[in-house]
Design an enzyme around this catalytic site. Structure first.
Site, PDB file in Angstrom:
ATOM      1  CD  GLU A 146      39.776  63.224  49.387  1.00  0.00           C
ATOM      2  OE1 GLU A 146      40.403  62.579  50.255  1.00  0.00           O
ATOM      3  OE2 GLU A 146      40.336  63.836  48.466  1.00  0.00           O
ATOM      4  CG  HIS A 190      43.141  52.104  52.708  1.00  0.00           C
ATOM      5  ND1 HIS A 190      44.122  52.511  51.827  1.00  0.00           N
ATOM      6  CD2 HIS A 190      43.629  50.985  53.296  1.00  0.00           C
ATOM      7  CE1 HIS A 190      45.146  51.676  51.890  1.00  0.00           C
ATOM      8  NE2 HIS A 190      44.872  50.749  52.775  1.00  0.00           N
ATOM      9  CG  HIS A 225      42.227  58.589  50.467  1.00  0.00           C
ATOM     10  ND1 HIS A 225      43.330  57.832  50.140  1.00  0.00           N
ATOM     11  CD2 HIS A 225      42.186  59.598  49.553  1.00  0.00           C
ATOM     12  CE1 HIS A 225      43.926  58.350  49.077  1.00  0.00           C
ATOM     13  NE2 HIS A 225      43.250  59.423  48.704  1.00  0.00           N
TER      14      HIS A 225
END
Length: 600
Positions: free
Chosen positions: A392, A398, A395
């Site tokens: 997570e 990112h 993500h």
């Protein structure tokens, strides 16, 4: 129940383990005030309907659209995250319902935008962009819309397609209700010999049982339930595929596959070559199944033996802080800047760590352009929870990079790219754990964990992808899809993928009817391509290849500023070639060698 195992109320969790949502809005009153501002501003969007004929008007509209969209997303994130903290808290449920209802209304205010841009020519837009430099930032967005012009229908036809969208969604809704609400599978025995009602929720527990009769009985009961309704489920799936084909033909695509891939400029060969490459390397999966059969000490390997853990290790209790340190060591090859952002997220309230009463289950990364990229966890001190945190945070980092380096309209990224960053983190973590584990049994367990990741994410998802290709092509060629035809296709694929060391039980022929992803056409292949891209990044980073980290960070910074194939290619990963997938399969082979060496 002992005090340490009792689930705490939200207010009993230490603040240092909660995300800091006060950085979005300090109070509900502040949220209400901004919600009212949005409701006052957003209707002004409608005033631009029929006006997008000059660069000046387009620029005005784009600026207002960004302002209202950013405000709406920020309001939504606050309401949803507060609601997820404690789903029983009616105050935040009300906020969530208010903003969700308003978002549908907001969407209607700007429904004219794409049709009006489509009425313009590329030449006109380029001329206006040259004349008004502020429009340059939107050039890719406009070109992306214009690219779809051959597939956009007349206004009347578009309205007709919109009016029947509910009907076209019916097969998916029927499958969902049938499999989640109406179907029953009777009772099965658990490890203690108790009768337990079998359902999709607890099936995974039974099929992982060390007691072979427990997993065999659950397997036969579950698939027996699907077999009993196979004609209804076949009609449902066939109708869904027919809808895909109808939509593709209506919008002048050559096939349903082209309709699914072309909007993101993904060549059809990316899909077809992935299936071809996996077929050329199925001997690796056959070898793994042979090894697993040996590890489980079985005379015969059945489909219900596939998910049982091959290696037993004692459950390890990993405190959250220790998990963070493990991840930081694993991510060390990404460099100080990346680690600094990771630590900033931990220290500055990105993460909501522990379970509490009423908290939403599972895990996710979510945020908006103007909020932190928050992470919801339900950390339970297991190795799996450490992997979930790494995933997570991949993500979230990112999203952090994309929002920092891209303007609002390009800060989001496509599904094709979405799992790459999270899986790269996981790949670096499992590699670190394997390389630094001295306990032989634990090392075997970790090696097998990575093998299972690749089996389920690459081999299995590409088997799904091949099934989708075969079923769509059958209907496109005028061949009906009965339950018998679907069973035959699925059974043959399982035999081909799992090989001679596996007894492919007849019951598995109904498995296609369990899988809801088949109602979202040509979606699942992206799990495999995402994993392959992540493996390619992780491999080049771990080898210390020149500029590997900078290229990877370049990918993270790109958001949705180009088509996913181009973004990855610019970062050194060419998904139009078979190399990334082949590299993943080489890693699978390397892990098999390690496993064989350790068990000799």
């Amino acid at each position: 129940m002992s005090e340490d195992k009792k689930l705490k109320n939200r207010n009993e969790i230490d603040e240092s383990y909660k995300w800091d949502i006060s950085k979005v809005y300090s109070s509900v009153d502040e949220w209400d005030k901004e919600f009212q501002e949005l409701k006052d501003e957003a209707p002004k969007l409608k005033e631009y309907s029929g006006q997008l004929k000059t660069g000046e008007k387009i620029l005005e509209y784009m600026k207002l659209s960004e302002k209202t969209s950013r405000k709406a997303e920020k309001l939504m994130i606050y309401a949803h995250l507060r609601s997820d903290e404690d789903t029983a808290n009616s105050k935040f449920q009300v906020l969530k319902d208010k903003i969700d209802a308003y978002l549908a209304e907001l969407g209607s205010y700007s429904a004219f935008f794409v049709p009006e841009i489509l009425e313009l020519t590329e030449e006109f837009l380029i001329k206006e962009i040259d004349r008004i430099p502020e429009l340059k930032i939107y050039e890719f967005l406009f070109k992306d819309i214009l690219k779809e012009k051959p597939h956009v229908l007349t206004k009347e036809m578009e309205e007709l397609m919109a009016s029947v969208s509910d009907c076209l969604d019916a097969p998916s809704n029927i499958h969902n209700l049938l499999t989640n609400a109406d179907m029953t599978f009777g009772t099965t025995n658990d490890d203690e010999g108790n009768d337990v009602e079998l359902n999709e929720g607890n099936y995974s527990t039974f099929v992982r049982s060390k007691n072979r009769s427990v997993r065999e009985n659950a397997f036969k009961k579950l698939y027996g339930g699907y077999k009993a309704l196979e004609n209804t489920l076949a009609a449902s799936l066939s109708a869904s595929i027919k809808n895909d084909i109808f939509s593709a033909k209506t919008r002048k695509y050559s096939s349903a596959l082209e309709q699914a891939l072309k909007p993101n400029d993904i060549p059809l060969d990316v899909y077809k070559n992935s299936v071809k490459t996996i077929n050329e390397n199925l001997s690796l999966l056959h070898r793994y199944i042979k090894l697993k059969k040996k590890l489980l000490k079985l005379d015969e390997m059945h489909m219900y033996d596939l998910y049982v853990p091959a290696i037993d290790v004692p459950k390890e209790h990993i405190e959250y802080e220790k998990g963070i340190e493990i991840i930081k060591k694993a991510l060390n090859p990404l460099g100080e800047e990346y680690l600094g952002i990771f630590q900033e997220g931990i220290d500055n309230g990105w993460v909501d760590v522990y379970q509490n009463k009423g908290k939403r289950s599972g895990a996710y990364s979510w945020g908006s352009y103007d909020t932190m990229p928050y992470v919801l966890l339900n950390y339970n001190f297991q190795q799996h929870d450490v992997s979930t945190l790494a995933h997570e945070m991949g993500h979230s980092i990112h999203s952090y990079y994309s929002r920092k380096f891209q303007p609002y309209f390009y800060a989001g990224y496509t599904i094709f790219c979405a799992e790459v960053a999270s899986t790269t983190n996981e790949a670096l973590l499992i590699h670190y754990l394997i390389e630094n584990e001295n306990d032989k049994n634990k090392k075997l367990y970790l090696i097998n964990e990575e093998l299972e990741q690749i089996r389920t994410t690459v081999f299995r998802q590409l088997m799904f992808a091949e099934f989708e290709l075969l079923t769509h092509e059958s209907l496109e060629n005028g061949e009906p899809l009965s339950a018998e035809a679907l069973n035959s296709i699925w059974l043959d694929l399982n035999k081909k993928y799992h090989g001679d060391h596996m007894i492919v039980d007849q019951e598995i022929e109904s498995e296609w009817s369990r899988i809801p992803h088949f109602y979202n056409d040509f979606y699942v292949y992206q799990y495999a391509t995402g994993y392959a891209a992540a493996s390619s990044f992780a491999n080049s980073i771990l080898k210390g290849e020149k500029d590997a980290v900078e290229k990877y960070k370049g990918f993270l910074k790109s958001g949705g500023s180009d088509y996913p194939i181009n973004i990855l290619k610019n970062a050194g990963v060419d998904m139009t070639s078979s190399k990334p997938l082949e590299a993943t399969l080489e890693r699978f082979n390397e892990l098999l060698d390690m496993l064989e060496k350790e068990i000799k």
